[in-house]
Design a protein around this motif. Structure first.
Motif, short mmCIF file in Angstrom:
data_model
loop_
_atom_site.label_atom_id
_atom_site.label_comp_id
_atom_site.label_asym_id
_atom_site.label_seq_id
_atom_site.Cartn_x
_atom_site.Cartn_y
_atom_site.Cartn_z
N LYS A 1 -11.31 -31.72 -7.34
CA LYS A 1 -12.57 -32.32 -7.39
C LYS A 1 -13.56 -31.84 -6.12
O LYS A 1 -14.46 -31.67 -6.34
CB LYS A 1 -12.52 -33.79 -7.61
CG LYS A 1 -11.99 -34.19 -9.02
CD LYS A 1 -11.84 -35.51 -9.18
CE LYS A 1 -11.09 -36.16 -10.40
NZ LYS A 1 -11.50 -35.96 -11.74
N ILE B 1 -7.36 -34.44 -6.57
CA ILE B 1 -8.26 -34.77 -5.69
C ILE B 1 -8.83 -33.58 -4.96
O ILE B 1 -10.37 -33.35 -4.78
CB ILE B 1 -8.06 -35.87 -4.71
CG1 ILE B 1 -7.72 -37.37 -5.31
CG2 ILE B 1 -9.28 -36.09 -3.66
CD1 ILE B 1 -8.63 -37.75 -6.26
N GLN C 1 -14.61 -28.53 -6.19
CA GLN C 1 -15.81 -28.19 -7.19
C GLN C 1 -17.10 -28.81 -6.47
O GLN C 1 -18.14 -28.09 -6.90
CB GLN C 1 -15.46 -28.97 -8.62
CG GLN C 1 -14.32 -28.32 -9.46
CD GLN C 1 -13.95 -29.09 -10.74
OE1 GLN C 1 -14.15 -30.36 -10.54
NE2 GLN C 1 -13.26 -28.98 -11.43
N GLN C 2 -17.02 -29.75 -5.62
CA GLN C 2 -18.20 -30.26 -5.05
C GLN C 2 -18.27 -29.39 -3.66
O GLN C 2 -19.18 -29.69 -2.87
CB GLN C 2 -17.88 -31.57 -4.55
CG GLN C 2 -17.58 -32.48 -5.81
CD GLN C 2 -17.36 -33.94 -5.44
OE1 GLN C 2 -17.28 -34.04 -4.22
NE2 GLN C 2 -16.96 -34.64 -6.44
#
Length: 134
Positions: A48, A45, A51-52
């Motif tokens: 992710k 998590i 990356q955002q």
């Protein structure tokens, strides 16, 4: 009951209370709350979220992973990447050194080394401009 017996009993009770207090106040490793509460899941998590570009949330996930397993190399590398994105390159290097030290497999070492490359690139981003010297 004599005076000495009461003092002895009081000292014994005080010692027992201090022992219980010392044991209960010691830092404890965090225990998983559910089947999703694993270092691997929190790290996935965190990646992710990184990356955002959600640095605060990604950092929280990597911290949770490290609380569950302080020697989880991928979480340490992820924490290093978050620190580097925030400009804390010394802290990032410390986390990546920890990740390399705790890597138990080739995959974990590769993850740590890839993180090292990203941190090195971020720390020299100004040098990558044409005509700029470091």
């Amino acid at each position: 009951m004599g005076q000495m017996s009461r003092i002895s009993l009081s000292c014994s009770l005080l010692a027992a209370a201090l022992a219980v207090l010392a044991v209960s106040c010691a830092p404890k490793e965090m225990q998983p709350l559910s089947w999703l509460d694993t270092p691997q899941h929190h790290t996935a998590i965190g990646i992710k979220l990184l990356q955002q570009e959600k640095l605060a949330d990604a950092g929280r996930e990597f911290d949770l992973a490290l609380k569950l397993d302080p020697r989880y190399a991928k979480a340490a590398a992820g924490a290093g990447l978050v620190k580097a994105c925030r400009g804390d390159f010394a802290g990032a290097q410390e986390s990546l050194d920890q990740a390399k030290r705790y890597a138990h497999s080739g995959e974990e070492m590769l993850f740590a080394l890839a993180g090292q490359l990203r941190v090195d690139a971020l720390s020299h981003a100004g040098c990558l401009k044409i005509g700029t010297e470091c």
